[in-house]
Each structure stands twice: as C-alpha cells, then as structure tokens.
Design a protein around this motif. Structure first.
Motif, PDB file in Angstrom:
ATOM      1  N   ARG A   1       0.817  -1.209   0.000  1.00  0.00           N
ATOM      2  CA  ARG A   1       0.000   0.000   0.000  1.00  0.00           C
ATOM      3  C   ARG A   1       0.853   1.261   0.000  1.00  0.00           C
ATOM      4  N   SER A   2       2.075   1.132   0.502  1.00  0.00           N
ATOM      5  CA  SER A   2       2.937   2.320   0.549  1.00  0.00           C
ATOM      6  C   SER A   2       3.778   2.484  -0.717  1.00  0.00           C
ATOM      7  N   THR A   3       3.622   1.567  -1.668  1.00  0.00           N
ATOM      8  CA  THR A   3       4.436   1.635  -2.887  1.00  0.00           C
ATOM      9  C   THR A   3       3.952   2.779  -3.791  1.00  0.00           C
ATOM     10  N   PRO A   4       4.824   3.725  -4.135  1.00  0.00           N
ATOM     11  CA  PRO A   4       4.404   4.843  -4.990  1.00  0.00           C
ATOM     12  C   PRO A   4       4.278   4.419  -6.458  1.00  0.00           C
ATOM     13  N   ARG A   5       3.510   5.188  -7.219  1.00  0.00           N
ATOM     14  CA  ARG A   5       3.352   4.926  -8.643  1.00  0.00           C
ATOM     15  C   ARG A   5       4.702   5.105  -9.348  1.00  0.00           C
ATOM     16  N   GLY A   6       5.035   4.159 -10.219  1.00  0.00           N
ATOM     17  CA  GLY A   6       6.272   4.254 -10.986  1.00  0.00           C
ATOM     18  C   GLY A   6       7.460   3.583 -10.328  1.00  0.00           C
ATOM     19  N   ALA A   7       7.286   3.032  -9.123  1.00  0.00           N
ATOM     20  CA  ALA A   7       8.400   2.374  -8.433  1.00  0.00           C
ATOM     21  C   ALA A   7       8.733   1.052  -9.097  1.00  0.00           C
ATOM     22  N   ALA A   8      10.029   0.733  -9.187  1.00  0.00           N
ATOM     23  CA  ALA A   8      10.470  -0.514  -9.812  1.00  0.00           C
ATOM     24  C   ALA A   8      11.344  -1.341  -8.888  1.00  0.00           C
ATOM     25  N   SER A   9      11.924  -0.716  -7.871  1.00  0.00           N
ATOM     26  CA  SER A   9      12.803  -1.452  -6.949  1.00  0.00           C
ATOM     27  C   SER A   9      12.738  -0.808  -5.573  1.00  0.00           C
ATOM     28  N   PHE A  10      13.356  -1.499  -4.598  1.00  0.00           N
ATOM     29  CA  PHE A  10      13.359  -0.975  -3.226  1.00  0.00           C
ATOM     30  C   PHE A  10      14.573  -1.512  -2.485  1.00  0.00           C
ATOM     31  N   ASP A  11      14.927  -0.891  -1.398  1.00  0.00           N
ATOM     32  CA  ASP A  11      15.915  -1.450  -0.484  1.00  0.00           C
ATOM     33  C   ASP A  11      15.428  -1.252   0.948  1.00  0.00           C
ATOM     34  N   VAL A  12      16.049  -2.020   1.872  1.00  0.00           N
ATOM     35  CA  VAL A  12      15.617  -2.034   3.269  1.00  0.00           C
ATOM     36  C   VAL A  12      16.824  -1.784   4.165  1.00  0.00           C
ATOM     37  N   HIS A  13      16.684  -0.865   5.108  1.00  0.00           N
ATOM     38  CA  HIS A  13      17.712  -0.605   6.110  1.00  0.00           C
ATOM     39  C   HIS A  13      17.042  -0.561   7.486  1.00  0.00           C
ATOM     40  N   ARG A  70      16.059   6.763  -9.245  1.00  0.00           N
ATOM     41  CA  ARG A  70      15.758   7.916  -8.410  1.00  0.00           C
ATOM     42  C   ARG A  70      14.827   7.509  -7.260  1.00  0.00           C
ATOM     43  N   GLU A  71      15.124   8.005  -6.051  1.00  0.00           N
ATOM     44  CA  GLU A  71      14.282   7.695  -4.903  1.00  0.00           C
ATOM     45  C   GLU A  71      12.948   8.423  -5.022  1.00  0.00           C
ATOM     46  N   LEU A  72      11.858   7.670  -4.942  1.00  0.00           N
ATOM     47  CA  LEU A  72      10.523   8.235  -5.081  1.00  0.00           C
ATOM     48  C   LEU A  72       9.846   8.492  -3.734  1.00  0.00           C
ATOM     49  N   ALA A  73      10.075   7.590  -2.777  1.00  0.00           N
ATOM     50  CA  ALA A  73       9.386   7.717  -1.483  1.00  0.00           C
ATOM     51  C   ALA A  73      10.080   6.836  -0.452  1.00  0.00           C
ATOM     52  N   VAL A  74       9.744   7.090   0.816  1.00  0.00           N
ATOM     53  CA  VAL A  74      10.310   6.309   1.927  1.00  0.00           C
ATOM     54  C   VAL A  74       9.169   5.908   2.857  1.00  0.00           C
ATOM     55  N   ALA A  75       9.174   4.639   3.294  1.00  0.00           N
ATOM     56  CA  ALA A  75       8.214   4.153   4.298  1.00  0.00           C
ATOM     57  C   ALA A  75       8.978   3.734   5.551  1.00  0.00           C
ATOM     58  N   TRP A  76       8.402   4.032   6.711  1.00  0.00           N
ATOM     59  CA  TRP A  76       9.048   3.697   7.991  1.00  0.00           C
ATOM     60  C   TRP A  76       8.173   2.715   8.774  1.00  0.00           C
ATOM     61  N   LEU A  77       8.845   1.742   9.376  1.00  0.00           N
ATOM     62  CA  LEU A  77       8.176   0.810  10.291  1.00  0.00           C
ATOM     63  C   LEU A  77       8.816   0.992  11.665  1.00  0.00           C
ATOM     64  N   TYR A  78       7.992   1.293  12.662  1.00  0.00           N
ATOM     65  CA  TYR A  78       8.503   1.503  14.012  1.00  0.00           C
ATOM     66  C   TYR A  78       8.215   0.261  14.860  1.00  0.00           C
TER      67      TYR A  78
END
Length: 389
Positions: A1-13, A70-78
């Motif tokens: 649900r947090s994936t922005p339109r046009g996103a193709a990849s992601f990374d996790v830290h 290019r970075e499109l958005a960031v999601a945070w999990l607390y």
C-alpha cells in the motif's frame, strides 16, 4: 500500500537490533547496489530479540526507486520489542529455566520434559485442622517447599504494558485441581497472595515490565479416573480496544504441569519405620508378638512406632487401615499415607498421628516386575476381591 506509482525497486535498512530477512525465489536477486525488484514473490521479514528501552526505539526504513534509480518515497516501520515469558522447571532439573521449547507439552521418561506438581497434602502449619491444600493461604515457609515455582517474566517500556495488560489464566476445567500464590513484597516480609484456583480463573499482573514475578503452584487433586493429572497455565498480552472490552490476546505463552501420582511402596524395600498396634486386654494381648518384633527391628536398625490401645480403640488390624507411599517431584519428595474408608477403630490414626491421605488389607503392590515384555519399574498395584469371588 505504501508503494508509490512508478516504483520498480526498493531497499531495506534497519537499526542494529533489527534483523532483516529477504525471502525470495532463486531466480530473484538484488542488483549490485542491493536494491530488490518489486516482485510479488519477495517477502521481507523483520525480527528483533532485544527488549526495547523506549517505545518505537527501533525502525525499519524502506526506500522506493524508479527505473532510473531515483528515490521516489520512503516508508518507515517503528518497532517496540517486549518480553512476556511464562517459565517452569520443564527440564526437571529442580530449577526454573527460561526459553524452553514446547513448554505446553509433557512427556514421560528420563528423556521426557514437563514440570511436575505435588498435591500439598501434608501439614506444615501448626494448629491447622486439615491438610495444607485445604488452606487458601500460606502460613509457614515450609509450605512453599511442597509447591512448584512458576516465573512470569515481563520486560519492556512501562507505557506498553499500561496499554496492553498481561493476564495469567487457567482453564476452567483445571481450576479446581490447583491453587496459585503470587509472591509480593510486604512491609517486613514477603506476602503470598492467592491469585488462581477453584474460585478464580484469571489474574491481571500489576507493574508488568519490571522483570520476574514469582508464583507458587500447589496441587489440590491426585490423578484419578476423570483427571489425567495434566494442568496448564497461560500468560497473555491483551489488546484492549476500550475499557469495557474483555481484550484480545495478541500473544500467549503456555506451560503444562503434571500432578505427581501417589506411588505405593512394596514390602520388599528396606524398611525405615514399622507401625504396630498394642493390645493389652486379656487373652487378646499381643505383648509376646511385640517383644519378638522389637528384637527383630533392633537387628534391622529400624524404628518402631507402637500405636496405643487408646489410639487404636482396640483395633489391631493396622495393615487393613492404611498403606504407605510417597509423591515425588524434582524439588521435593515426601511420604503420603493412603487411609482406607474402612473406618473402624483405627479410622483417625492416619490423620491424627501421621497425617496425610486414605488403604486396605486387600490392597498391596508388587516389587518391580516385567509382564508380557512390559516393564513396571514401580511394581503393579494389586487389589484383592472378597471371597468366594
């Protein structure tokens, strides 16, 4: 649900206490810059096993990128990690151990596991009218030795436990077989508060989040035809939507005890003490028998206890009235007398002079025996029938 339109990849830290697990098919691999394709077969699992000091003190950051990188958005999990663990002597070492596996299972044998509970049927409290299990309180420290220890460990921020209570509970089917006391601090010495038992099925833990809470568990009933001896306790972390809600468990830890059965001792064992009745009246006198028995027991270095004629009310058949045995757990063993419902002259002897439970002349037990290839290391209980059947 947090994936922005046009996103193709992601990374996790993630912060250091958090471990990130990437679950994927062999064909799916990250790019050289450790970015993963947005593929339906990829699952990200995060775990944490370090108790939090504050709420939301651990975070997971997920960054989304387009096809050009290019970075499109960031999601945070607390994340807030709390510990809720109910522990008993599941290894039967005589000590409570934490982090046990399958604590809700019980198996027999020297390689088995599962905690053991004793029926608290002796009398450590001076002046008490019955057995200790008949008292809904603890009157002497010696009484605690007949009970099994259960620890409830809660660690984490107090704010979490203020919102999510921890409840210790027992199934209704088990509640009349056990009683649980909570050791709490008193002004001068510890107090033992009855919290679970025949009239109480649950207990909300006060001041959760501050380490170990110690509970003492006693058995109230021996295994019988309608009772296997297994009893369970659970500790649940509850989510309470509003104050009038009963709450929904979001985590539960369960432990199982087995109430130790009464074990009858065979006559082939080395005697420690012999009980006999003294009859002095006329031709029924057994004084000659007693003299011979005294001489024999001096040679055997065995204690002799003579029940007076007043105590026995001239009932000489003590073998018919009671049978000796014991109960045993890793932390404690004590003798238990089985007192028969025969109820003749000796009917009060076991309770008043020895104290403990209910045996008969046609009840006995064999030495250890093997029958049709099956071993009975404690012997087999033998019950005779009245003649001529």
């Amino acid at each position: 649900r947090s994936t922005p339109r046009g996103a193709a990849s992601f990374d996790v830290h993630a912060t250091p206490a958090v471990t990130v697990h990437m679950i994927h098919s062999p064909a799916t691999k990250p790019s050289l810059d450790a970015r993963w394709p947005l593929d339906p077969d990829i699952e990200v699992v995060v775990t944490i096993d370090v108790t939090s000091r504050t709420v939301d003190d651990n975070q997971v950051k997920i960054s989304y990128y387009d096809r050009e990188g290019r970075e499109l958005a960031v999601a945070w999990l607390y994340l807030t990690c709390v510990e809720v663990s109910l522990d008993v002597d599941w290894s039967r070492s005589g000590r409570v151990k934490s982090k046990g596996k399958d604590k809700d299972k019980w198996t027999w044998g020297p390689d088995g596991q599962g905690a053991v509970l004793l029926v608290n049927c002796d009398r450590d409290s001076p002046g008490a009218g019955g057995t200790d299990s008949g008292q809904a309180d603890i009157r002497t420290p010696a009484d605690l030795q007949d009970m099994s220890v259960m620890l409830l460990r809660t660690e984490g921020p107090s704010a979490i436990f203020a919102e999510y209570p921890v409840v210790l509970h027992v199934p209704e089917s088990d509640a009349d077989k056990v009683r649980v006391f909570h050791a709490v601090r008193g002004d001068a010495y510890p107090l033992y508060k009855p919290v679970l038992g025949p009239d109480k099925l649950s207990y909300v833990l006060d001041h959760a989040g501050h380490g170990d809470s110690t509970f003492y568990v006693e058995g109230l009933a021996f295994p019988d035809r309608g009772f296997t001896g297994l009893v369970s306790f659970s500790a649940s972390l509850l989510e309470v939507p509003h104050k009038d809600s009963p709450g929904t468990p979001i985590f539960t830890d369960t432990v199982v005890f087995r109430v130790a059965p009464w074990i009858m001792t065979p006559n082939t064992q080395q005697p420690l003490e012999v009980f006999v009745c003294s009859i002095q009246q006329g031709s029924d006198s057994n004084e000659a028998f007693l003299e011979g028995l005294r001489a024999l027991l001096r040679k055997a270095n065995c204690k002799l206890t003579v029940c007076s004629e007043q105590d026995s009310r001239s009932d000489r058949w003590i073998q018919d009235e009671l049978e000796f045995g014991y109960v045993e757990a890793p932390h404690k063993t004590f003798p238990v007398v089985f007192d028969s419902p025969r109820n003749r002259g000796l009917k009060d002897f076991a309770f008043k002079k020895i104290l403990v439970l209910d045996s008969f002349g046609n009840l006995d037990v064999s030495p250890p025996v093997t029958v049709r290839g099956k071993e009975y290391p404690l012997g087999r209980i033998l019950i005779g029938s009245p003649l001529p059947w």
